[in-house]
Design an enzyme around this catalytic site. Structure first.
Site, mmCIF file in Angstrom:
data_model
loop_
_atom_site.group_PDB
_atom_site.id
_atom_site.type_symbol
_atom_site.label_atom_id
_atom_site.label_comp_id
_atom_site.label_asym_id
_atom_site.label_seq_id
_atom_site.Cartn_x
_atom_site.Cartn_y
_atom_site.Cartn_z
ATOM 1 C CG ASN A 257 9.196 22.955 120.140
ATOM 2 O OD1 ASN A 257 9.873 23.326 119.432
ATOM 3 N ND2 ASN A 257 9.226 24.770 120.915
ATOM 4 C CG HIS A 262 12.518 21.760 122.381
ATOM 5 N ND1 HIS A 262 11.794 22.685 122.637
ATOM 6 C CD2 HIS A 262 12.603 20.884 123.013
ATOM 7 C CE1 HIS A 262 11.305 22.469 123.468
ATOM 8 N NE2 HIS A 262 11.219 21.238 124.295
ATOM 9 C CD GLU A 292 5.617 31.155 121.413
ATOM 10 O OE1 GLU A 292 4.441 30.435 121.087
ATOM 11 O OE2 GLU A 292 6.645 30.935 121.719
#
Length: 371
Positions: A257, A262, A292
């Site tokens: 990220n 993102h 995640e």
């Protein structure tokens, strides 16, 4: 959940069939039969009162009874004959209108009252025919009524004065036109309500999907996962069996990220879900647990089998390439797998799987620990 249909008695099976698919049509037939019987009873009273010729009245009564019986057989065996609901309604309406016109021709002084039954038939057709069909039926009926009135006025002007017949014709034509117009408006309203109901159903399905599915990965969301876990806990309490739970956490996801953005992180999540999903059975639960982290529940599965499933997932995921992420940076995850102990709440099993997952992370990541 709908209650199971009760089996019919032998007598009910004889008259209505073994299943319930024709119940609504047969209920309409019973209502129509009652309407016919009441009308025929009035006709009998007219014969006894001397206002209707007995021979013509008895012929009409016999025709009415034959029609009722014939339409019962058509409804009862409509599926074998390939008849649709609107066809049955149209045939019955034509027959009823023929009987009403015949009644007008033979009932003498009280003939005008029989025309009110014509409006009842048209209202019945509102719920079965399309607007164009209803208009064609009404127009045909008005023409037939006009021809009948003209013939009666020519054959027996003393009992059927032309001026009276003309007024009767105008009134019945106006009534039929009004009822037909209202029928068309009712049909359009019903069609609009049907469309709105379909749209609401689609919206409800969409809301249901949003409430249970994670939009990004198309996996179950955490809220739905809790509901499935509760249901599974009730099931295994009644019929205990091996149940395994696994928690999977993508390795170095924060780095992806931060370094690639993102949007790239979202692509990684989708790629992971798509790659792992083929290993999941229909009865398994595969959910995005948060960020995640993913939860996998495998009913009727022993620990060694669950470990193999997650290991196959790991191999599949490792071979996936994501646009925007260098090929050298493979998608990997760390996982903890546990088998539920006898009488153990699934929440406790998830906690143990979480601890095993952190053990996998702390001992080098990209591995599956079976606790």
């Amino acid at each position: 959940m709908t209650a199971p249909e009760k089996p019919r008695s032998p007598l009910a099976r004889l008259f209505m069939g073994a299943d319930h698919t024709l119940d609504r049509l047969l209920a309409y037939w019973f209502a129509t039969c009652a309407f016919y019987m009441a009308s025929l009873a009035v006709l009998v009273a007219e014969i006894l009162a001397g206002t209707t010729p007995p021979q013509a009245g008895l012929i009409l009564i016999g025709a009415g009874m034959a029609g009722v019986t014939s339409f019962y057989l058509l409804v009862r065996f409509s599926q074998r004959l390939g008849l649709e609901y609107w066809q049955l309604a149209l045939y019955q309406a034509v027959w009823a209108m023929g009987c009403i016109i015949a009644a007008y021709a033979i009932t003498g002084p009280i003939r005008g009252a029989s025309m009110s039954l014509m409006l009842v038939v048209m209202v019945f057709c509102t719920f079965a025919l399309r607007p164009r069909q209803a208009v064609a039926l009404a127009a045909t009926a008005v023409v037939c009524i006009g021809v009948t009135m003209w013939c009666m006025a020519r054959l027996d002007p003393a009992q059927y004065p032309p001026a009276v017949e003309l007024m009767n014709f105008i009134l019945i034509a106006l009534g039929m036109t009004g009822v037909t117009a209202l029928s068309g408006a009712m049909n359009r309203l019903r069609a609009r309500l049907k469309d709105q109901k379909a749209e609401l159903q689609k919206a409800l399905e969409r809301i249901q999907t949003l409430a249970t599915i994670d939009e990004l990965t198309a996996l179950a969301n955490r809220r739905h996962a809790h509901a499935v876990l509760s249901a599974e806990e009730e099931r295994i309490d009644g019929a205990p069996g091996p149940v395994c739970v696994a928690l999977l956490d993508l390795d170095h996801f924060k780095l992806v990220n931060d370094r690639y953005g993102h949007a790239c992180g979202d692509a990684v999540l989708r790629a992971f879900a798509d790659a792992a999903r083929p290993e999941v059975r229909n009865r398994d639960l595969f959910a995005r647990w948060g960020g995640e982290e993913f939860l996998l529940m495998l009913p009727d599965t022993r620990l060694e089998d669950a470990h193999r499933v997650v290991a196959r997932m790991k191999e599949r995921v490792a071979s996936v390439e994501v646009d925007g992420v260098p090929p050298a940076l493979r998608i990997t995850f760390s996982a903890g797998v546990v088998q539920r102990k006898a009488g153990e709440p699934l929440s406790d099993a998830i906690t143990r799987a979480d601890q095993a997952m952190y053990t996998a992370k702390s001992t080098g990541r990209d591995r599956v620990i079976a606790a």
